[in-house]
Design an enzyme around this catalytic site. Sequence first.
Site, PDB file in Angstrom:
ATOM      1  CB  SER A   1      81.666-112.896   4.860  1.00 24.47           C
ATOM      2  OG  SER A   1      81.750-113.616   5.992  1.00 24.47           O
TER       3      SER A   1
ATOM      4  CE1 TYR B   1      82.271-111.501  10.056  1.00 26.90           C
ATOM      5  CE2 TYR B   1      82.327-110.642   7.877  1.00 26.90           C
ATOM      6  CZ  TYR B   1      81.829-111.666   8.804  1.00 26.90           C
ATOM      7  OH  TYR B   1      81.042-112.437   8.318  1.00 26.90           O
TER       8      TYR B   1
ATOM      9  CG  ASP C   1      71.117-112.426   6.921  1.00 29.57           C
ATOM     10  OD1 ASP C   1      70.980-112.531   8.144  1.00 29.57           O
ATOM     11  OD2 ASP C   1      72.127-112.511   6.462  1.00 29.57           O
TER      12      ASP C   1
ATOM     13  CG  ASN D   1      75.837-117.588   7.683  1.00 29.91           C
ATOM     14  OD1 ASN D   1      76.259-118.664   7.808  1.00 29.91           O
ATOM     15  ND2 ASN D   1      76.631-116.604   7.488  1.00 29.91           N
TER      16      ASN D   1
ATOM     17  N   GLY E   1      78.679-116.578  11.864  1.00 28.29           N
ATOM     18  CA  GLY E   1      79.849-116.066  12.472  1.00 28.29           C
ATOM     19  C   GLY E   1      79.561-116.056  13.817  1.00 28.29           C
TER      20      GLY E   1
END
Length: 312
Positions: free
Chosen positions: A157, A223, A263, A278, A282
């Site tokens: 993050s 976020y 990514d 990841n 999320g």
Amino acid sequence: MTLSVPALRVTDPAAFGRVAVLLGGTSSEREVSLASGHGVLEALCSRGVDARAVDGIPALLEEIRVGSVDRVFNILHGGDGENGVLQGLLSALGVPFTGPGVLGSALTMDKIRTKQVWQAEGLPTARFVRMPPGADVEAAVRELGLPVFIKPSAEGSSVGVFRVVDEAGLAEALEFARGYPHELLAEQLVAGGEYTVAIIGELALPSIRIVPAGDWYDYHAKYVSDDTQYLCPGLEGNDEVVLRELALDAFRAVDCSGWGRVDVMRHADGRFALMEINTAPGMTSHSLVPKAAAQLGIDYAELCWRILESTL
């Protein structure tokens, strides 16, 4: 690569039994995990799944001890939720869980070792220098040449990530490095398009190109900001096919399965550079996997169902 969405494996929510949505925990990503987990919980319950929120691994162990958990939807971001500890524990106890197993989780939590595996497999990644605690950060930056990112090897993050474009900008990263007790890496800053590819099972979803309003895709852009643009699919034609195939190859190379997100950066000349994976992405209102799934007509609740199906 044809994007053919497979049929659901089950339609009866009772097939899942009692599901613990593991969230929160104690890592630096606790708040994001809570937001993701409550979204997942609401989605599963809306489809009739017998699911409940469980905050952290000790609480989960108690739920398992009393026999109230049949499987785990792991949305515990960072720390022991993604580094193989939870996965080893649940494997030993015989409790199915979402996401990769021990090896894939432990490996991809470590950006340095992930990159080393990709290099060994001939997969492209940005140039980097490994920095153990106490290493000469300035020497690593000189070796790569500015601009660079300085980042922890095992955080997520955008925690502790510094974008260094000139000597003046190096001071803050040096100060962080002096107090950080774990490995860091200096990584070449790829000045090009930023992409991510979500994977569910053997299906690579349409890519997303991330266009932040600021200089880079930091914690605020991920976020908080509503100004970040998400273009899906991120590319067209053969370029999109190549990117999705690369993401699948990268995912498999580090023994990942279930679901995750790869990514990728793209150099100005069109070459791709794998950045990281990841394994518990999320699932908030700003998150990328739901955005990609929506392009295939998979809504948030169905996405959560499909991820949970990987535990059957």
